[in-house]
Design a protein around this motif. Structure first.
Motif, PDB file in Angstrom:
ATOM      1  N   VAL A 278       0.830  -1.210   0.000  1.00 30.59           N
ATOM      2  CA  VAL A 278       0.000   0.000   0.000  1.00 30.59           C
ATOM      3  C   VAL A 278       0.860   1.252   0.000  1.00 30.59           C
ATOM      4  O   VAL A 278       0.625   2.196  -0.775  1.00 30.59           O
ATOM      5  N   THR A 279       1.874   1.296   0.868  1.00 32.10           N
ATOM      6  CA  THR A 279       2.632   2.536   1.061  1.00 32.10           C
ATOM      7  C   THR A 279       3.744   2.740   0.034  1.00 32.10           C
ATOM      8  O   THR A 279       3.979   3.854  -0.422  1.00 32.10           O
ATOM      9  N   LEU A 280       4.446   1.664  -0.346  1.00 35.57           N
ATOM     10  CA  LEU A 280       5.613   1.820  -1.206  1.00 35.57           C
ATOM     11  C   LEU A 280       5.353   1.438  -2.655  1.00 35.57           C
ATOM     12  O   LEU A 280       6.072   1.895  -3.548  1.00 35.57           O
ATOM     13  N   ARG A 281       4.357   0.574  -2.912  1.00 32.68           N
ATOM     14  CA  ARG A 281       4.107   0.139  -4.276  1.00 32.68           C
ATOM     15  C   ARG A 281       2.813   0.686  -4.848  1.00 32.68           C
ATOM     16  O   ARG A 281       2.488   0.423  -6.004  1.00 32.68           O
ATOM     17  N   GLY A 282       2.101   1.440  -4.051  1.00 33.09           N
ATOM     18  CA  GLY A 282       0.907   2.108  -4.566  1.00 33.09           C
ATOM     19  C   GLY A 282      -0.270   1.194  -4.852  1.00 33.09           C
ATOM     20  O   GLY A 282      -1.148   1.561  -5.645  1.00 33.09           O
ATOM     21  N   TYR A 283      -0.310   0.012  -4.249  1.00 35.67           N
ATOM     22  CA  TYR A 283      -1.458  -0.887  -4.444  1.00 35.67           C
ATOM     23  C   TYR A 283      -2.688  -0.287  -3.769  1.00 35.67           C
ATOM     24  O   TYR A 283      -2.592   0.387  -2.727  1.00 35.67           O
ATOM     25  N   ALA A 715       6.817 -10.668  -6.590  1.00 36.94           N
ATOM     26  CA  ALA A 715       5.975  -9.927  -7.540  1.00 36.94           C
ATOM     27  C   ALA A 715       5.585  -8.570  -6.978  1.00 36.94           C
ATOM     28  O   ALA A 715       5.610  -7.545  -7.681  1.00 36.94           O
ATOM     29  N   ILE A 716       5.225  -8.515  -5.677  1.00 35.40           N
ATOM     30  CA  ILE A 716       4.869  -7.240  -5.054  1.00 35.40           C
ATOM     31  C   ILE A 716       6.105  -6.357  -4.934  1.00 35.40           C
ATOM     32  O   ILE A 716       6.059  -5.153  -5.203  1.00 35.40           O
ATOM     33  N   ALA A 717       7.240  -6.963  -4.511  1.00 35.37           N
ATOM     34  CA  ALA A 717       8.456  -6.181  -4.305  1.00 35.37           C
ATOM     35  C   ALA A 717       8.933  -5.523  -5.595  1.00 35.37           C
ATOM     36  O   ALA A 717       9.396  -4.379  -5.586  1.00 35.37           O
ATOM     37  N   PHE A 718       8.819  -6.253  -6.726  1.00 37.53           N
ATOM     38  CA  PHE A 718       9.297  -5.707  -7.993  1.00 37.53           C
ATOM     39  C   PHE A 718       8.180  -5.051  -8.801  1.00 37.53           C
ATOM     40  O   PHE A 718       8.409  -4.598  -9.923  1.00 37.53           O
ATOM     41  N   GLY A 719       6.964  -5.060  -8.240  1.00 35.42           N
ATOM     42  CA  GLY A 719       5.847  -4.420  -8.927  1.00 35.42           C
ATOM     43  C   GLY A 719       5.461  -5.102 -10.222  1.00 35.42           C
ATOM     44  O   GLY A 719       4.945  -4.455 -11.136  1.00 35.42           O
ATOM     45  N   SER A 720       5.699  -6.383 -10.331  1.00 35.25           N
ATOM     46  CA  SER A 720       5.375  -7.105 -11.555  1.00 35.25           C
ATOM     47  C   SER A 720       4.025  -7.791 -11.432  1.00 35.25           C
ATOM     48  O   SER A 720       3.399  -7.800 -10.371  1.00 35.25           O
ATOM     49  N   LEU A 780      14.755 -21.857  -5.285  1.00 39.18           N
ATOM     50  CA  LEU A 780      14.792 -22.494  -6.598  1.00 39.18           C
ATOM     51  C   LEU A 780      13.405 -22.518  -7.242  1.00 39.18           C
ATOM     52  O   LEU A 780      13.263 -22.279  -8.451  1.00 39.18           O
ATOM     53  N   PHE A 781      12.381 -22.796  -6.459  1.00 44.44           N
ATOM     54  CA  PHE A 781      11.018 -22.770  -6.972  1.00 44.44           C
ATOM     55  C   PHE A 781      10.646 -21.371  -7.458  1.00 44.44           C
ATOM     56  O   PHE A 781      10.021 -21.199  -8.516  1.00 44.44           O
ATOM     57  N   MET A 782      11.018 -20.372  -6.667  1.00 46.81           N
ATOM     58  CA  MET A 782      10.700 -18.993  -7.061  1.00 46.81           C
ATOM     59  C   MET A 782      11.420 -18.612  -8.367  1.00 46.81           C
ATOM     60  O   MET A 782      10.818 -18.017  -9.275  1.00 46.81           O
ATOM     61  N   LEU A 783      12.707 -18.961  -8.458  1.00 42.83           N
ATOM     62  CA  LEU A 783      13.453 -18.637  -9.668  1.00 42.83           C
ATOM     63  C   LEU A 783      12.856 -19.336 -10.878  1.00 42.83           C
ATOM     64  O   LEU A 783      12.726 -18.735 -11.970  1.00 42.83           O
ATOM     65  N   ALA A 784      12.502 -20.621 -10.723  1.00 44.75           N
ATOM     66  CA  ALA A 784      11.898 -21.354 -11.831  1.00 44.75           C
ATOM     67  C   ALA A 784      10.555 -20.729 -12.215  1.00 44.75           C
ATOM     68  O   ALA A 784      10.214 -20.625 -13.408  1.00 44.75           O
ATOM     69  N   THR A 785       9.780 -20.294 -11.222  1.00 38.32           N
ATOM     70  CA  THR A 785       8.471 -19.677 -11.488  1.00 38.32           C
ATOM     71  C   THR A 785       8.618 -18.420 -12.335  1.00 38.32           C
ATOM     72  O   THR A 785       7.955 -18.254 -13.372  1.00 38.32           O
ATOM     73  N   PHE A 786       9.513 -17.517 -11.904  1.00 35.84           N
ATOM     74  CA  PHE A 786       9.669 -16.256 -12.643  1.00 35.84           C
ATOM     75  C   PHE A 786      10.342 -16.470 -13.990  1.00 35.84           C
ATOM     76  O   PHE A 786      10.017 -15.792 -14.970  1.00 35.84           O
TER      77      PHE A 786
END
Length: 906
Positions: A278-283, A715-720, A780-786
């Motif tokens: 909410v505060t840093l990514r504008g959601y 995804a939230i951290a990078f705004g993707s 590893l799961f996260m890297l494979a996902t992205f």
């Protein structure tokens, strides 16, 4: 001395100063103190005492209201968080998923409620040990009264088969043998006589007392009731049971600690992520809430309790095949954590079948020893000695005496030999058959005319027989000192033989005979005072179970201590312990020694001592608590009412199914169908397998959930764009947990499971290796996902197709990771690892069909907004799974080679 043994001040002549226990007083003095005449109490006096002392019954055990017991099942941090996950799924509109989570919680609560209710039946089972009726003298009249109406001072009449209705000081005992196994654990009935016992005598040596709940085996007598209801020995044990607080099992302690940390970490992470979005990514608030809900759905291991329960249930089924019946599910895992087994001796470590082990007969200047092979009541074996000639022929007179001065019979039923009568007499019949004698023929030739039954007052049995060659013969068997005293020329050298048998824990009987020219009218005690020829000695032992010897050796390899806690004599227990290899030089501590030390000093004694003999219920309870105070996970075996408090106190109580009392079974978590120590060790092995499978399931579940959570956070951290929707996360969790996760519950025992030491009782659910593995696999799961998501977007396939590829990638990764995690202590790339088990193959088929439906079925495409995946994309997804498998196998081998983690942590 326990308070139950201190006489109350009843009657007009009661003393004002404390007195010794009832067993140490002459019965005339007991009668005086209790104000009772030989005619018994009057009806009026009995009613007055009943009003004063209350009924001869054990108090009903206190219990919580069923509703409160049921509500208490929900008092767990993990349950709270699971309910929060259900609420999250409900907010997302996934009513079915929310219902599944709530159903899991309810099922677990119902199982816990039912099992806890069974535990409260232990005290009620002890109440059933008290005899329903008793024959008493009241006002010179023999009357039958309800056992509840017995009072101190009543004169009780006891006959064979009677259950003793209250603690009784015997005033007359004729050939009385009392089965006290439920209180003392003794396999041989205890001989009773009227004279006082020493004040310091342990329970099993109080020959002047008959205790409530025990059974008259032979003989008859009468006695004065000295204690009723809760003041009896059996009542005191019931009080001990009520005072024992049930312990949480190691697994439940670990799950609860894990759940509390997990809950606070998840709540903190969710709040931080919401504020960050909410505060840093504008959601927007709504989008941020949906993201946080997706995080909650991904992080909550909603299938964890169900799979743990199922894994334990599978362990129950496996243990049942090993003759161990589990009464409480968590006991399955507790067995696997066991670091000390406190075992009874008789029937558990031994066969509970007396065996004639050797004979000593007069031969020259010193007694000659004859060895006897074979065990138990099976009449198979032979007699051997170093002298020339046939040993059976040399010992012929002794063998005839042993067979004829004997009331036992051997019968075979379905290949199992059993004795009808006294166990030692049954062993003598088996000995005679081994020597070539026929009980039917010999007893027919030497017809018995009369006998003097065994009596504790003179400690022998005598029988009068018609001799085939004319005249008569008297055979005598009994305590060696008593038999030697009636012999004219017993010979020399018998003291060393007696000392040797005693040192090796054998029970010994002496034998003698006397020929008579004429047949007397009847056999009198005066006929057996002298003039006998001493025939020799027979030494008996309850032999160790051969499988127990191997099981104890396996325990030592597995780092599990074994301690013998028995009501038997110290010499006997030490001899058996030495034969079993319980310790290099097993030291014996008696119950009196335990009573003499403080709880603090007992800790070191309990740790270093292998054999505890002549123990009371309080002794056993203190020994178990002393071991637990050092962090040991204690398994305790038992069969009698006297074992029930320690069975309940132990981390896992194990009752004997064949000879165990109902009270012991109700107090225990495990019941052995074959009363065999080897079955305990087999159950421990299964328990370690169950815990391994639970760890595998956790090691598989948390990283897969972790990969989903990290993907959401990244995804939230990078705004993707979110690589998965909350519905996709729910689908992955539910589709794989009921297939792949459940398959791990059926994993067989890994090689070397009993070569590892027990895990520490205070160890966390997650070892350092598991934490490492969760982090590595999640990343590893996260890297494979992205990687797959961004590659699909870069190829212009659209968000829906990219998310479909991501979901299939995660499922394939979970499949390959499953094959890796099946073997935590060795490589998974073996034929056994590749081929899997039937459960794994069925799970693989189920999840594959589910994913094909998810990807290609129009209905599922409409629900989850999926797209059909092309063949090349499918092959690429499988390739990612293979790559993960290779990376993790290299990582496992490297860590093991470098010794970064111990074998217990992996």
């Amino acid at each position: 001395m326990n308070t139950a043994a201190v006489p109350p001040t009843l009657g007009p002549n009661a003393p004002s100063t404390p007195s010794p226990g009832w067993h140490a007083l002459p019965h005339e003095e007991v009668a005086g103190r209790l104000g009772v005449s030989p005619a018994g109490l009057s009806v009026e006096e009995a009613q007055a005492r009943l009003a004063e002392h209350g009924p001869n019954a054990l108090p009903e055990p206190p219990g919580r209201h069923p509703l409160l017991r049921f509500i208490a099942q929900f008092n767990s941090a993990l349950i709270y968080f699971l309910l929060a996950g259900a609420l999250a799924a409900l907010l997302l509109g996934h009513h079915v998923d929310a219902g599944v989570i709530v159903a899991v919680v309810l099922i677990n609560a119902i199982v816990g409620f039912v099992q806890e209710g069974k535990a409260e039946q232990a005290l009620r089972a002890i109440g059933g040990m008290i005899a329903p009726h008793a024959n008493v003298l009241r006002g010179s009249q023999r009357v039958s009264v309800h056992a509840r109406d017995l009072v101190p001072g009543d004169i009780v009449l006891l006959e064979p088969g009677d259950r003793v209705p209250a603690d009784t000081r015997l005033m007359r005992a004729r050939g009385m043998l009392v089965d006290e196994a439920i209180l003392t654990g003794e396999s041989v009935a205890s001989a009773k006589r009227e004279e006082p016992a020493p004040a310091e005598a342990p329970l099993g040596d109080r020959h002047s007392m008959a205790f409530s709940g025990t059974t008259i085996a032979t003989g008859q007598g009468a006695g004065i009731v000295v204690s009723t209801g809760a003041r009896t020995e059996i009542g005191r044990i019931g009080k001990l049971i009520a005072e024992v607080e049930p312990l949480a099992t190691p697994l439940l302690r670990q799950v609860d600690a894990f759940a509390q940390r997990f809950t606070w970490l998840a709540i903190g992470g969710a709040v931080a992520l919401f504020l960050f979005a909410v505060t840093l990514r504008g959601y927007s608030w709504t989008d941020a809430l949906i993201a946080v809900v997706a995080l909650a759905v991904g992080v909550v291991p909603e299938g964890l309790p169900a799979v743990i329960t199922i894994t334990l249930a599978i362990g129950v089924r496996r243990m049942a095949r090993r003759n161990a019946v589990i009464r409480r599910l968590p006991a399955v895992e507790t067995l696997g954590a066991t670091s000390v087994i406190c075992s009874d001796k008789t029937g558990t470590l031994t066969r509970n079948e007396m065996t004639a082990r050797r004979l000593f007969i007069p031969e020259g200047a010193a007694p000659a020893e004859i060895a006897v092979s074979g065990t138990g009541y099976v009449p198979e074996g032979e007699l051997s000695w170093p002298e020339p000639g046939d040993p059976a022929l040399a010992a012929g007179k002794l063998l005839h005496c042993a067979l004829l001065c004997n009331d036992a019979h051997l019968n075979v039923d379905g290949g199992h030999w059993r004795v009808e009568g006294d166990p030692m007499e049954g062993a003598l019949v088996a000995l005679a058959v081994k020597a070539g004698l026929s009980p039917v023929i010999e007893r027919g030739d030497f017809t018995r005319q009369d006998e003097i039954p065994f009596d504790a007052a003179y400690r022998f049995m005598a029988s009068l027989h018609r001799h085939p060659q004319g005249g008569a013969v008297i055979f005598v068997k009994g305590a060696p000192e008593a038999v030697l005293a009636m012999c004219d020329t017993p010979g020399e050298g018998w003291d060393p033989a007696l000392a040797r048998t005693a040192a090796e824990g054998e029970r010994v009987l002496g034998f003698a005979m006397k020929r008579l020219e004429d047949m007397p009218e009847r056999l009198r005690l005066d006929d057996v005072r002298d003039g006998f020829a001493f025939l020799g000695l027979v030494g008996f032992i309850d032999p160790p179970r051969p499988e127990a010897l191997a099981a104890i050796a396996e325990c030592r390899t597995a780092g599990i201590g074994v301690k013998m806690i028995t009501g038997d004599h110290g010499a006997t227990a030490q001899a058996i312990a030495r034969q079993l290899g319980l310790a290099e030089d097993p030291q014996v501590i008696t119950g009196a020694d335990v009573d003499a030390v403080s709880d603090e000093d007992l800790v070191a004694i309990a740790r270093d001592t292998a054999v505890f003999a002549r123990t009371s219920p309080e002794n056993k309870l203190r020994i178990v608590r002393a071991l637990q105070s050092t962090g040991q996970v204690v398994a305790m075996t038992g069969d009698g009412v006297n074992d029930a408090p320690s069975l309940k106190q132990a981390d896992v109580g194990i009752a004997m199914g064949r000879k165990g009392t109902e009270a012991a079974k109700q107090a225990a978590e495990v019941v052995l169908l074959d009363d065999n120590f080897a079955s305990i060790v087999a159950a421990v092995k299964e328990g370690r397998t169950v815990y391994d499978n639970i760890r595998k399931m956790i090691a598989w579940t948390l990283p897969t959930n972790g990969g989903e959570v990290l993907s959401v956070i990244a995804a939230i951290a990078f705004g993707s764009i979110m690589p998965m929707s909350p519905a996709h996360i729910l689908w992955i969790n539910l589709a794989t947990s009921v297939t792949l996760g459940l398959a791990l519950a059926f994993e067989p025992t890994e090689p070397g499971v009993m070569d590892r030491p027990p895990r520490p009782a205070k160890a966390g659910l997650l070892s350092r290796f598991m934490v490492w593995r969760i982090v590595v696999v999640s990343v590893l799961f996260m890297l494979a996902t992205f990687a797959m998501f961004e590659l699909s977007i870069a190829r212009g396939q659209g968000v829906e197709m990219a998310r479909t590829i991501v979901v299939n990638t995660l499922v394939v990764l979970e499949i390959f990771y499953l094959f890796n995690v099946r073997f935590m202590h060795m490589t998974s790339i073996t034929w056994r690892g590749v081929l899997g088990t039937p459960a794994v193959l069925m799970a693989l088929a189920g999840v594959t069909l589910g994913q094909f439906a998810f990807t290609y079925l129009p209905v599922m495409q409409a629900i989850f907004d999926t797209r059909p995946v092309a063949l090349l994309d499918g092959l690429m997804i499988v390739g990612v799974g293979v790559l993960l498998m290779v990376v993790l196998e290299v990582e496992k081998a490297l860590l093991r080679h470098l010794g970064v983690f111990t074998s217990e942590e992996m």
